[in-house]
Design a protein around this motif. Structure first.
Motif, PDB file in Angstrom:
ATOM      1  N   ASP A  19       0.471  -1.151   0.362  1.00 12.74           N
ATOM      2  CA  ASP A  19       0.049  -0.278  -0.036  1.00 12.74           C
ATOM      3  C   ASP A  19       0.414   1.263  -0.420  1.00 12.74           C
ATOM      4  O   ASP A  19       2.264   0.800   0.297  1.00 12.74           O
ATOM      5  CB  ASP A  19      -0.891  -0.148   1.656  1.00 12.74           C
ATOM      6  N   PRO A  20       0.421   2.306  -0.541  1.00 13.96           N
ATOM      7  CA  PRO A  20       0.971   3.741  -0.653  1.00 13.96           C
ATOM      8  C   PRO A  20       2.213   3.424   0.832  1.00 13.96           C
ATOM      9  O   PRO A  20       3.213   4.984   0.845  1.00 13.96           O
ATOM     10  CB  PRO A  20       0.227   4.909  -0.158  1.00 13.96           C
ATOM     11  N   SER A  21       1.963   3.554   2.305  1.00  6.66           N
ATOM     12  CA  SER A  21       2.648   3.117   3.134  1.00  6.66           C
ATOM     13  C   SER A  21       4.205   1.902   3.683  1.00  6.66           C
ATOM     14  O   SER A  21       4.548   1.811   5.064  1.00  6.66           O
ATOM     15  CB  SER A  21       2.299   3.702   4.192  1.00  6.66           C
ATOM     16  N   THR A  22       4.121   1.095   2.846  1.00  2.91           N
ATOM     17  CA  THR A  22       3.620  -0.451   2.971  1.00  2.91           C
ATOM     18  C   THR A  22       4.668  -0.744   2.097  1.00  2.91           C
ATOM     19  O   THR A  22       4.113  -0.897   0.796  1.00  2.91           O
ATOM     20  CB  THR A  22       3.079  -1.209   3.765  1.00  2.91           C
ATOM     21  N   LEU A  23       6.073  -1.580   2.037  1.00  2.00           N
ATOM     22  CA  LEU A  23       6.856  -2.572   1.390  1.00  2.00           C
ATOM     23  C   LEU A  23       6.818  -3.459   1.327  1.00  2.00           C
ATOM     24  O   LEU A  23       7.018  -3.993   3.289  1.00  2.00           O
ATOM     25  CB  LEU A  23       7.954  -1.400   0.892  1.00  2.00           C
ATOM     26  N   GLN A  24       6.697  -4.855   0.832  1.00  2.00           N
ATOM     27  CA  GLN A  24       6.926  -5.994   0.503  1.00  2.00           C
ATOM     28  C   GLN A  24       8.353  -6.196   0.128  1.00  2.00           C
ATOM     29  O   GLN A  24       8.634  -5.522  -1.240  1.00  2.00           O
ATOM     30  CB  GLN A  24       6.210  -7.011   0.086  1.00  2.00           C
ATOM     31  N   VAL A  25       9.130  -6.815   0.995  1.00  2.00           N
ATOM     32  CA  VAL A  25      10.213  -7.433   0.703  1.00  2.00           C
ATOM     33  C   VAL A  25      11.449  -8.152   0.789  1.00  2.00           C
ATOM     34  O   VAL A  25      11.140  -9.291   1.608  1.00  2.00           O
ATOM     35  CB  VAL A  25      11.479  -6.278   1.124  1.00  2.00           C
ATOM     36  N   ILE A  26      11.290  -8.964  -0.046  1.00  2.00           N
ATOM     37  CA  ILE A  26      12.099 -10.452  -0.780  1.00  2.00           C
ATOM     38  C   ILE A  26      13.579 -10.134  -0.268  1.00  2.00           C
ATOM     39  O   ILE A  26      14.661  -9.832  -1.495  1.00  2.00           O
ATOM     40  CB  ILE A  26      12.186 -11.019  -1.659  1.00  2.00           C
ATOM     41  N   LYS A  27      14.161 -11.057   0.631  1.00  2.00           N
ATOM     42  CA  LYS A  27      15.583 -10.453   0.993  1.00  2.00           C
ATOM     43  C   LYS A  27      16.569 -11.214   0.162  1.00  2.00           C
ATOM     44  O   LYS A  27      15.379 -12.276   0.149  1.00  2.00           O
ATOM     45  CB  LYS A  27      16.024 -10.788   2.409  1.00  2.00           C
ATOM     46  N   ASP A  28      17.672 -10.968  -0.247  1.00  3.35           N
ATOM     47  CA  ASP A  28      19.016 -12.288  -0.809  1.00  3.35           C
ATOM     48  C   ASP A  28      18.398 -13.867  -0.251  1.00  3.35           C
ATOM     49  O   ASP A  28      18.697 -14.896  -1.211  1.00  3.35           O
ATOM     50  CB  ASP A  28      20.238 -11.761  -0.824  1.00  3.35           C
ATOM     51  N   ASP A  29      18.393 -13.951   0.860  1.00  3.47           N
ATOM     52  CA  ASP A  29      17.959 -15.256   1.439  1.00  3.47           C
ATOM     53  C   ASP A  29      16.875 -15.922   1.138  1.00  3.47           C
ATOM     54  O   ASP A  29      16.349 -16.922   1.701  1.00  3.47           O
ATOM     55  CB  ASP A  29      19.211 -15.569   2.982  1.00  3.47           C
ATOM     56  N   GLY A  30      16.006 -15.029   1.058  1.00  2.00           N
ATOM     57  CA  GLY A  30      15.032 -15.807   0.561  1.00  2.00           C
ATOM     58  C   GLY A  30      13.211 -15.593   1.338  1.00  2.00           C
ATOM     59  O   GLY A  30      12.155 -15.259   1.193  1.00  2.00           O
ATOM     60  N   GLU A  31      14.293 -14.719   2.612  1.00  2.00           N
ATOM     61  CA  GLU A  31      13.115 -14.419   3.682  1.00  2.00           C
ATOM     62  C   GLU A  31      12.301 -13.020   3.225  1.00  2.00           C
ATOM     63  O   GLU A  31      12.779 -11.907   2.456  1.00  2.00           O
ATOM     64  CB  GLU A  31      13.915 -13.801   5.639  1.00  2.00           C
ATOM     65  N   THR A  32      10.869 -13.478   3.562  1.00  2.00           N
ATOM     66  CA  THR A  32       9.772 -12.184   3.216  1.00  2.00           C
ATOM     67  C   THR A  32       9.936 -11.181   4.294  1.00  2.00           C
ATOM     68  O   THR A  32       9.828 -11.313   5.861  1.00  2.00           O
ATOM     69  CB  THR A  32       8.925 -12.550   2.671  1.00  2.00           C
ATOM     70  N   MET A  33      10.039  -9.674   4.323  1.00  2.00           N
ATOM     71  CA  MET A  33      10.082  -8.343   5.491  1.00  2.00           C
ATOM     72  C   MET A  33       8.880  -8.460   4.828  1.00  2.00           C
ATOM     73  O   MET A  33       8.828  -7.265   3.905  1.00  2.00           O
ATOM     74  CB  MET A  33      10.841  -8.174   5.547  1.00  2.00           C
ATOM     75  N   GLN A  34       7.863  -6.938   5.611  1.00  2.00           N
ATOM     76  CA  GLN A  34       7.165  -5.775   5.109  1.00  2.00           C
ATOM     77  C   GLN A  34       7.590  -4.218   6.218  1.00  2.00           C
ATOM     78  O   GLN A  34       8.259  -5.089   8.032  1.00  2.00           O
ATOM     79  CB  GLN A  34       5.498  -6.428   5.769  1.00  2.00           C
TER      80      GLN A  34
END
Length: 368
Positions: A19-34
């Motif tokens: 959404d306009p204030s949230t990013l989903q990040v898929i890290k190099d090791d495969g872990e997903t974080m928001q």
């Protein structure tokens, strides 16, 4: 190093909007974080434009990113695109003794650079046997069985070469960001529209800076855009940046410019005079064995202030900063005439060009 100095937290991964204030990040090791935040600055840069009619294969038909991974120098090369990137790579390979042909549909190149500088630059390229096919387009590009590449131009001409570098533009690297989730939309080249003063996008808490916002797409200006955007985002006062900033083209020879070109001065109807210095006129130029190189300054006849500085030749991107400082501090031709420059240096060209302009302009009149 600068991120470490400022203790900025750094995470490697691929980000996309939730959404306009949230990013989903898929890290190099495969872990997903928001990650949620009040403001987001997009500085994702660009990637090469790859049209369907060009048969890219990563070996003999390549883009400007793939060029960095080639295993050996080609004996011949056709560069499609006479923009900054195309010209930089074309001249670099020419300096490495590759037979280079530069091809572009436009009949001119580097239109934002002073015409006299471009003419001098063009002369130097032709003098070392680079072929400039301007105003001509490649209608067909195909790889031959022997590994070479054949091109058919719109005028019926045929070219055969060891390698084709397609460098006709770049696209904003925004396709994987899920911009729709943030309420953003990129243009046909993947670029984002921003407020030129604050670098805010159409979504107030999202900012963009660098190549992804388009011209001038310079590392130096991109960093300044990012600095201004960051200050606006945290509510700090962002002073108006200096009016003039330098362009640097890292071709062989280098080109650098700051301020108004002679064509722009004419369009504005400003009475002006020019001063010219050639690097071979300086003692440092003699020591370095330079036969080429040109520094041009443009002054207002009314105020005697420097309006623009334009350089082609050895060290142009370093030398331009003297002119940039004088320009932004509203200095006049007298600065260059009355000040002393280190000897022997190429910076002496400023004094030579200043004297050339001063001799044409005459001394200060009493009413000024």
């Amino acid at each position: 190093h600068q991120c470490a100095r400022t203790r900025a937290q750094h995470t490697r991964g691929r980000a996309s909007f939730v959404d306009p204030s949230t990013l989903q990040v898929i890290k190099d090791d495969g872990e997903t974080m928001q990650v949620s935040c009040a403001s987001i600055l997009l500085a994702v840069g660009t990637k090469p434009f790859r049209p369907d009619y060009i048969p890219f294969d990563g070996r003999s038909v390549i883009d400007s990113d793939e060029l960095l991974d080639i295993k050996e120098l080609p004996r011949s090369m056709v560069v499609i695109g006479a923009g900054v990137i195309g010209i930089e790579y074309a001249t670099i390979f020419s300096a490495l003794d590759t037979a280079v042909t530069l091809l572009d549909p436009k009949s001119t190149m580097l239109d934002f650079i002073d015409k006299e500088i471009v003419e001098d630059f063009t002369y130097q390229l032709r003098d070392r046997n680079m072929k400039l096919l301007l105003g001509q387009k490649a209608d067909k590009v195909e790889t031959l069985d022997n590994g070479k590449v054949a091109l058919t131009l719109d005028n019926g001409r045929h070219l055969t070469t060891d390698m084709v570098l397609f460098a006709a533009g770049r696209m904003g690297a925004t396709d994987a960001l899920n911009l729709a989730a943030a309420g953003l939309e990129a243009d046909s080249r993947g670029r984002l529209k921003v407020n030129p003063e604050t670098f805010q996008t159409s979504v107030p808490n999202i900012y963009a800076a660098g190549d992804v916002v388009g011209f001038p797409s310079l590392a130096s200006t991109s960093m300044e855009q990012g600095r201004i955007a960051a200050r606006v985002a945290i509510g700090a006062i962002a002073k108006e940046p200096p009016k003039y900033f330098p362009y640097g083209i890292y071709a062989v020879p280098e080109i650098s410019t700051c301020g108004l070109s002679e064509e722009e001065v004419k369009e504005r109807g400003i009475p002006y005079e020019c001063g010219i210095a050639r690097f071979r006129e300086t003692s440092r130029g003699h020591i370095m064995g330079l036969e080429t190189g040109l520094l041009k300054m443009i002054f207002s006849l009314k105020t005697r202030r420097l309006l623009g500085v334009h350089i082609v030749g050895e060290g142009a991107t370093e030398l331009v900063h003297i002119g940039q400082a004088v320009l932004n501090l509203k200095g006049t031709v007298e600065y260059f005439v009355e000040n002393t420059f280190n000897y022997p240096t190429l910076a002496e060209a400023y004094k030579i060009a200043g004297l050339d302009a001063w001799n044409r302009m005459g001394d200060i009149k009493s009413e000024l």
